[in-house]
Design an enzyme around this catalytic site. Structure first.
Site, mmCIF file in Angstrom:
data_model
loop_
_atom_site.group_PDB
_atom_site.id
_atom_site.type_symbol
_atom_site.label_atom_id
_atom_site.label_comp_id
_atom_site.label_asym_id
_atom_site.label_seq_id
_atom_site.Cartn_x
_atom_site.Cartn_y
_atom_site.Cartn_z
ATOM 1 N N ASP A 215 5.541 21.874 19.265
ATOM 2 C CA ASP A 215 6.458 20.747 19.609
ATOM 3 C C ASP A 215 5.887 19.886 19.575
ATOM 4 O OD1 ASP A 215 6.888 19.505 22.163
ATOM 5 O OD2 ASP A 215 6.781 20.707 23.710
ATOM 6 N N HIS A 450 10.707 20.148 40.511
ATOM 7 C CA HIS A 450 9.770 18.636 40.970
ATOM 8 C C HIS A 450 10.643 17.413 40.840
ATOM 9 C CE1 HIS A 450 9.748 19.654 36.877
ATOM 10 N NE2 HIS A 450 10.229 18.051 36.351
HETATM 11 N N1 F0G Z 1 8.078 19.113 24.979
HETATM 12 C C1 F0G Z 1 6.698 18.183 24.975
HETATM 13 C C2 F0G Z 1 5.212 17.872 24.913
HETATM 14 C C3 F0G Z 1 7.282 16.587 26.282
HETATM 15 O O1 F0G Z 1 6.681 15.447 27.154
HETATM 16 C C4 F0G Z 1 9.005 16.603 26.858
HETATM 17 C C5 F0G Z 1 9.396 16.104 27.400
HETATM 18 C C6 F0G Z 1 9.673 17.443 25.932
HETATM 19 C C7 F0G Z 1 9.276 19.273 25.370
HETATM 20 C C8 F0G Z 1 11.358 17.902 26.440
HETATM 21 O O2 F0G Z 1 11.698 16.252 25.576
HETATM 22 O O3 F0G Z 1 13.110 15.322 27.611
HETATM 23 O O4 F0G Z 1 13.800 15.493 25.208
HETATM 24 O O5 F0G Z 1 13.814 17.266 27.223
HETATM 25 N N2 F0G Z 1 8.837 14.911 28.305
HETATM 26 C C9 F0G Z 1 9.077 14.121 28.741
HETATM 27 C C10 F0G Z 1 7.540 13.632 29.646
HETATM 28 C C11 F0G Z 1 10.171 14.118 29.804
HETATM 29 O O6 F0G Z 1 8.368 12.549 30.530
HETATM 30 O O7 F0G Z 1 7.049 14.035 29.217
HETATM 31 P P1 F0G Z 1 13.051 16.121 26.254
#
Ligand code: F0G
Length: 464
Positions: A215, A450
């Protein structure tokens, strides 16, 4: 004298942000049912809700937008992006998606089946959501050090190899479709994974014939930490480091809203033609045709430039050092924050900050609300609210850490903003003994609560 870092850019355009009074904010947050996601942006002075899609694009990215090819099939912008992705990750196949969770949805539609186990290092909530939605289980194999906010471990995102091997030995191989390694690990505090650990996880996965996916939302920040913290990488470029770690895996999902330096976008990149073909069907159904998959041509053009800029050392240094500046100021004021500082965010330890508020009254949420009321700063709870209910027992899950995350958008706020945030927190910290009660939930969704949960402030503590 060692010269300090300085931003490798100057400002061409500014955007006004609005100040408000404490009284106004008290009214607004009550009306928002004490859920910071319900606040409209003009009611927020400094928005640290997320670093996702909230950064500033460069002039080069804006210029690339004008070259966007909006053809439905065979867009030139798609081809440009494919080339950059191949250069940076080494992966041959690529599917654009509208954001990171969409990439997860498409890939997991191929790989994850009911009853499966997907081991990883503290999966992000959408990742976990997409696993649990398919009635599979995300198994957290993060090293124990990650759950102690005071231990100075340089790579707290690392996987505990024993925990991972235990999952492999105690379950049939066909139950484990892949391992997912989140770099940097958002859920454990923006903490990196070392090259050594990535290599070892990859080796273990290979010996059990289980694929390894990344990821990669913050892969460039992870590469920066490898360069600056891991022996042997000081003289290796960020791009070389990224290429090396990607070579140890089979593919990746990407939220381009982070280290892609764009406001929207994502993709899957991988080596297996078979998985690519199967995922293509889901991509067309859920996202769009293979050469745009939910992204505009101009967005793909901007992302191609963004990926290049995000993997430059000078940019990453100013980015990570700005976050660390906030962390250092808070530490100086005695505010308990997760150590070492994360790449994209500072995490306040609510268990240490407000132990006076019972856990079933959502103490980290209570602290996030106070931060908004006192300073107009919007952070986000990473604790019991986010951990949600157990999908089987429907009971609240109490994670080891109750955190308030202050995520710093890329290339957006100044050092003065960091000073302001630190001062607001100091003032709250100095009066923390007065905080005795938190909140109860009055309405929540069955999954990922949330975003829409509603709270009520309680007057009398539920503590027995
Ligand atoms: N993986 C990680 C590690 C993330 O931090 C996020 C999203 C996603 C996948 C999903 O991606 O939002 O483009 O669909 N994180 C954001 C956050 C929402 O605020 O940490 P996404």
């Amino acid at each position: 004298m060692k010269l300090p870092y300085a931003e490798p850019y100057k400002i061409k355009m500014v955007e006004s942000i609005k100040r408000s009074t404490k009284e106004q904010r008290k009214k607004w947050i009550k009306k928002a049912h004490y859920n910071l996601f319900n606040l409209t942006s003009e009611k927020v002075f400094i928005d640290l809700l997320t670093d996702s899609g909230t950064g500033a694009m460069s002039d080069q990215q804006w210029a690339a937008m004008m070259t966007g090819d909006e053809s439905y099939a065979g867009s030139q912008s798609y081809l440009k992006l494919k080339k950059v992705i191949k250069k940076i990750t080494g992966y041959t196949y690529f599917l654009p998606t509208h954001q990171g969770r969409a990439a997860e949805n498409v890939l997991f539609s191929v790989l994850v089946k009911e009853g499966n186990l997907v081991p990883g290092n503290s999966h992000f909530d959408t990742t976990k959501g997409h696993i649990e939605f398919r009635k599979a289980t995300a198994v957290d194999c993060t090293i124990d050090e990650a759950f102690n906010t005071t231990i100075h471990h340089p790579f707290k995102g690392n996987i505990d190899l024993e925990k991972l091997e235990k999952v492999f030995t105690e379950n049939p191989k066909d139950k484990i479709p892949f391992v997912i390694l989140t770099i940097t690990c958002n859920s454990s505090g923006g903490q990196p994974v070392s090259m050594k650990n990535i290599k070892a996880v990859s080796k273990l996965c290979k010996s059990y014939d289980i694929p390894l996916f990344f990821d990669s939302a913050r892969f460039a920040e992870n590469a920066y930490f490898i360069k600056t913290r891991e022996k042997g990488y000081m003289d290796t470029s960020i791009k070389e480091i990224a290429k090396e770690f990607f070579s140890y895996g089979d593919g990746m999902t990407m939220s381009a809203k982070k280290d892609g330096l764009v406001n929207m976008g994502g993709f899957i990149a991988l080596n297996s033609e078979k998985i690519y073909k199967e995922a293509s069907v889901f991509n067309i159904m859920y996202e769009g045709f293979l050469t745009y998959g939910g992204m505009n041509g101009r967005d793909m053009a901007a992302l191609a430039v963004g990926l290049d800029e995000a993997t430059e050392f000078n940019y990453l240094e100013s980015r990570i050092e700005q976050v660390a500046y906030l962390g250092k100021k808070l530490t100086e004021y005695g505010v308990p924050v997760l150590q070492p500082f994360g790449g994209h965010a500072i995490f306040i330890d609510a268990n240490k900050f407000v132990p006076t508020i019972p856990r079933n009254e959502y103490r980290a949420q209570a602290l996030a609300i106070e931060l908004y009321i006192i300073g107009g700063i919007r952070g986000v709870e990473i604790g019991t609210v986010l951990a949600d209910r157990d999908p089987f027992t429907r009971k609240n899950r109490y994670p080891e850490l109750e955190l308030v995350r202050l995520a710093i958008p890329r290339r957006t706020y100044s050092l003065n903003h960091m000073k302001y945030i630190a001062s607001v927190l100091k003032n709250i910290y100095d009066t923390r003994q007065k905080a005795k009660t938190g909140y109860i939930i009055v309405d929540e969704a069955p999954i990922m609560r949330h975003f829409t949960v509603k709270f009520k402030k309680i007057k009398k503590s539920t503590r027995k």
